[in-house]
Motif scaffolding. Structure first.
Motif, PDB file in Angstrom:
ATOM      1  N   ASP A  28       0.980  -1.360   0.185  1.00  0.00           N
ATOM      2  CA  ASP A  28      -0.193  -0.006  -0.221  1.00  0.00           C
ATOM      3  C   ASP A  28       0.879   1.509  -0.034  1.00  0.00           C
ATOM      4  O   ASP A  28      -0.050   2.336  -0.219  1.00  0.00           O
ATOM      5  N   GLY A  30       2.380   2.323  -2.557  1.00  0.00           N
ATOM      6  CA  GLY A  30       1.766   2.596  -3.669  1.00  0.00           C
ATOM      7  C   GLY A  30       3.183   2.345  -5.375  1.00  0.00           C
ATOM      8  O   GLY A  30       3.243   2.756  -6.047  1.00  0.00           O
ATOM      9  N   LYS A  31       3.839   1.134  -4.632  1.00  0.00           N
ATOM     10  CA  LYS A  31       4.656   0.369  -5.755  1.00  0.00           C
ATOM     11  C   LYS A  31       3.730   0.455  -7.149  1.00  0.00           C
ATOM     12  O   LYS A  31       4.023   0.478  -7.761  1.00  0.00           O
ATOM     13  N   THR A  32       2.414  -0.169  -7.283  1.00  0.00           N
ATOM     14  CA  THR A  32       1.630  -0.833  -8.285  1.00  0.00           C
ATOM     15  C   THR A  32       1.738   0.752  -9.190  1.00  0.00           C
ATOM     16  O   THR A  32       1.921   0.728 -10.018  1.00  0.00           O
ATOM     17  N   THR A  33       0.870   2.126  -7.874  1.00  0.00           N
ATOM     18  CA  THR A  33       0.388   3.025  -8.905  1.00  0.00           C
ATOM     19  C   THR A  33       1.966   3.753  -9.706  1.00  0.00           C
ATOM     20  O   THR A  33       1.924   4.583 -10.201  1.00  0.00           O
ATOM     21  N   LYS A 142       3.875   9.666  -1.699  1.00  0.00           N
ATOM     22  CA  LYS A 142       2.454  10.710  -1.514  1.00  0.00           C
ATOM     23  C   LYS A 142       2.439  11.591  -0.538  1.00  0.00           C
ATOM     24  O   LYS A 142       2.042  12.153   0.458  1.00  0.00           O
ATOM     25  N   ASP A 144       1.314  14.270  -1.146  1.00  0.00           N
ATOM     26  CA  ASP A 144       0.284  15.173  -1.022  1.00  0.00           C
ATOM     27  C   ASP A 144      -0.525  14.775   0.557  1.00  0.00           C
ATOM     28  O   ASP A 144      -1.038  15.292   0.475  1.00  0.00           O
ATOM     29  N   ILE A 179       4.233  11.975  -6.264  1.00  0.00           N
ATOM     30  CA  ILE A 179       2.503  11.394  -5.883  1.00  0.00           C
ATOM     31  C   ILE A 179       2.832  10.855  -6.833  1.00  0.00           C
ATOM     32  O   ILE A 179       2.644  10.887  -8.239  1.00  0.00           O
ATOM     33  N   GLY A 180       3.110   9.134  -6.687  1.00  0.00           N
ATOM     34  CA  GLY A 180       3.117   8.442  -7.463  1.00  0.00           C
ATOM     35  C   GLY A 180       1.998   8.653  -8.316  1.00  0.00           C
ATOM     36  O   GLY A 180       1.707   8.263  -9.911  1.00  0.00           O
TER      37      GLY A 180
HETATM   38  P1  GDP Z   1       1.351  -1.466  -3.659  1.00  0.00           P
HETATM   39  O1  GDP Z   1       0.414  -2.381  -2.267  1.00  0.00           O
HETATM   40  O2  GDP Z   1       2.275  -0.569  -3.225  1.00  0.00           O
HETATM   41  O3  GDP Z   1       0.883  -1.575  -4.897  1.00  0.00           O
HETATM   42  O4  GDP Z   1       0.293   0.654  -3.587  1.00  0.00           O
HETATM   43  P2  GDP Z   1      -0.965   1.202  -4.522  1.00  0.00           P
HETATM   44  O5  GDP Z   1       0.170   1.472  -5.953  1.00  0.00           O
HETATM   45  O6  GDP Z   1      -2.315  -0.021  -4.561  1.00  0.00           O
HETATM   46  O7  GDP Z   1      -1.193   2.300  -4.079  1.00  0.00           O
HETATM   47  C1  GDP Z   1      -1.888   2.142  -2.717  1.00  0.00           C
HETATM   48  C2  GDP Z   1      -2.941   3.190  -2.385  1.00  0.00           C
HETATM   49  O8  GDP Z   1      -1.717   4.319  -2.274  1.00  0.00           O
HETATM   50  C3  GDP Z   1      -3.752   3.218  -4.087  1.00  0.00           C
HETATM   51  O9  GDP Z   1      -5.031   3.684  -2.848  1.00  0.00           O
HETATM   52  C4  GDP Z   1      -3.638   4.303  -3.735  1.00  0.00           C
HETATM   53  O10 GDP Z   1      -4.265   5.374  -5.449  1.00  0.00           O
HETATM   54  C5  GDP Z   1      -2.953   5.372  -3.011  1.00  0.00           C
HETATM   55  N1  GDP Z   1      -1.610   5.949  -3.524  1.00  0.00           N
HETATM   56  C6  GDP Z   1      -0.907   5.456  -4.673  1.00  0.00           C
HETATM   57  N2  GDP Z   1      -0.105   6.776  -5.196  1.00  0.00           N
HETATM   58  C7  GDP Z   1      -0.431   8.141  -3.943  1.00  0.00           C
HETATM   59  C8  GDP Z   1      -0.039   9.357  -3.643  1.00  0.00           C
HETATM   60  O11 GDP Z   1       0.955   9.444  -4.660  1.00  0.00           O
HETATM   61  N3  GDP Z   1      -0.303  10.587  -3.618  1.00  0.00           N
HETATM   62  C9  GDP Z   1      -1.752   9.146  -2.413  1.00  0.00           C
HETATM   63  N4  GDP Z   1      -1.953  10.075  -1.881  1.00  0.00           N
HETATM   64  N5  GDP Z   1      -2.009   7.878  -2.251  1.00  0.00           N
HETATM   65  C10 GDP Z   1      -1.337   7.118  -2.874  1.00  0.00           C
END
Ligand code: GDP
Length: 323
Positions: A28, A30-33, A142, A144, A179-180
């Protein structure tokens, strides 16, 4: 192209157009994003028009759709460079797999949520990465978030590195702020970057290009296996030395030293989220090789005439809790 300044043994040369990295992140954070955003911006920054055009064909679809999964191997383009991003399991239970995956890369991006800070799950993989002498870049993501506490989180990251016995060089890691979700990376919190260019630049400048021995024959380490309905079993890994062509005769050096002969039926490289067929691949590339059925993880696919195995890797480990 920028050359990474590192002292090399005499017969070692750089594969300057490639960077192989892994992203280490707690779930969570933000790796995937972030990878999704890198894919969307892949090929948009041009230095070599020809390459950019060709790559856009391959990943246009993914760019439009966006992705919701993290592929095992993803490749993005920045100017004339190809950046291979390999997925790393984020948990200590995958000890052996983590070590194997890290064998394919020269550097890691440690992605940390600006509010949560480093978490236990990232510790294990970072420990392995530092022990493997990989070059780290720290990305505070993140930023932001209203509850972001950037400076504190950076201090926690330094503490973690020190705790894990990072070398002086590793402790000297660059920091980027992202801000991924919006596809934005900054070198400095006050800059008004609107894209991921600072992150791409840092990867190219700071992560060492793959090196290889220019006099050595083919050496490819089987890091994972996959299956394709048409061509069967696939050996996935990195070419450490030499090159390989479609239909080439090769040797497989088993883990007990036995050598069996075979031929490469098909060869694939990664582009965006896809596996695409290619005629030839070289040292530094991460590829999939089809046509060799009697293979397992940890074996070396080598030159048919003069097969030399790569150093053995951890293949199976019991579940471990080292945190
Ligand atoms: P992963 O488990 O590391 O792959 O995480 P995800 O990419 O699925 O992101 C987890 C959550 O963080 C999602 O709800 C995204 O929308 C949120 N997220 C990702 N990047 C950002 C960011 O730059 N800012 C904020 N506020 N939320 C983010």
């Amino acid at each position: 192209m920028q050359l990474n300044q590192k002292v090399l043994e005499t017969n070692k040369v750089f594969r300057e157009d490639i960077r192989n990295i892994a992203i280490i992140a707690h779930v969570d954070h933000g790796k995937t994003t972030l990878v999704d955003a890198m894919l969307k911006q892949s090929g948009l920054f041009r230095e070599n028009e020809e390459i950019a055009e060709r790559v856009m064909d391959n990943i246009d679809l993914e760019r439009e759709r966006g992705i919701t999964i993290m592929a095992k191997n993803t490749a993005v383009r920045y100017k004339g460079y190809k950046i291979n991003i390999v997925d790393t399991p984020g948990h200590a239970d995958f000890g052996g797999e983590v070590e194997r995956t890290l064998k394919m890369v020269d550097g890691v991006i440690l992605l940390v949520d600006a509010a949560e800070g480093p978490m236990p799950q990232t510790r294990f993989v970072l420990k392995k990465a530092l022990e493997s002498n990989l070059t780290p870049i720290v990305v505070i993501n993140k930023i932001d978030r209203p509850d972001a506490r950037i400076q504190e989180v950076i201090n926690e990251v330094y503490d973690l590195f020190i705790d894990l016995d990072a070398t002086e060089d590793q402790l000297d890691f660059p920091i980027l702020y992202t801000i991924g979700r919006d596809g934005i990376a900054k070198e400095d919190l006050n800059d008004d970057s609107k894209d991921l260019k600072p992150l791409f630049e840092k990867i190219i400048q700071y992560i060492p290009a793959p090196t290889y021995d220019k006099d050595a024959g083919l050496q490819f380490l089987i890091t994972s296996l996959d299956y394709d309905n048409f061509v069967g079993r696939l050996a996935i890994g990195r070419i450490f030395n030499g090159s390989v062509k479609q239909n080439q005769q090769v040797a497989v050096v088993k883990r007990d030293g036995t050598v069996i002969k075979g031929s490469v039926r098909a060869l694939y490289t990664y582009e965006g989220l896809k596996r695409i067929e290619t005629k030839e691949a070289k040292a530094g590339d991460i590829v999939a090789i089809a046509g060799l059925d009697d293979i397992t993880i940890g074996e070396t696919i080598a030159d048919a005439e003069n097969p030399v195995a790569l150093p053995p890797i951890t293949v199976e480990e019991p579940t471990i809790s080292m945190i």
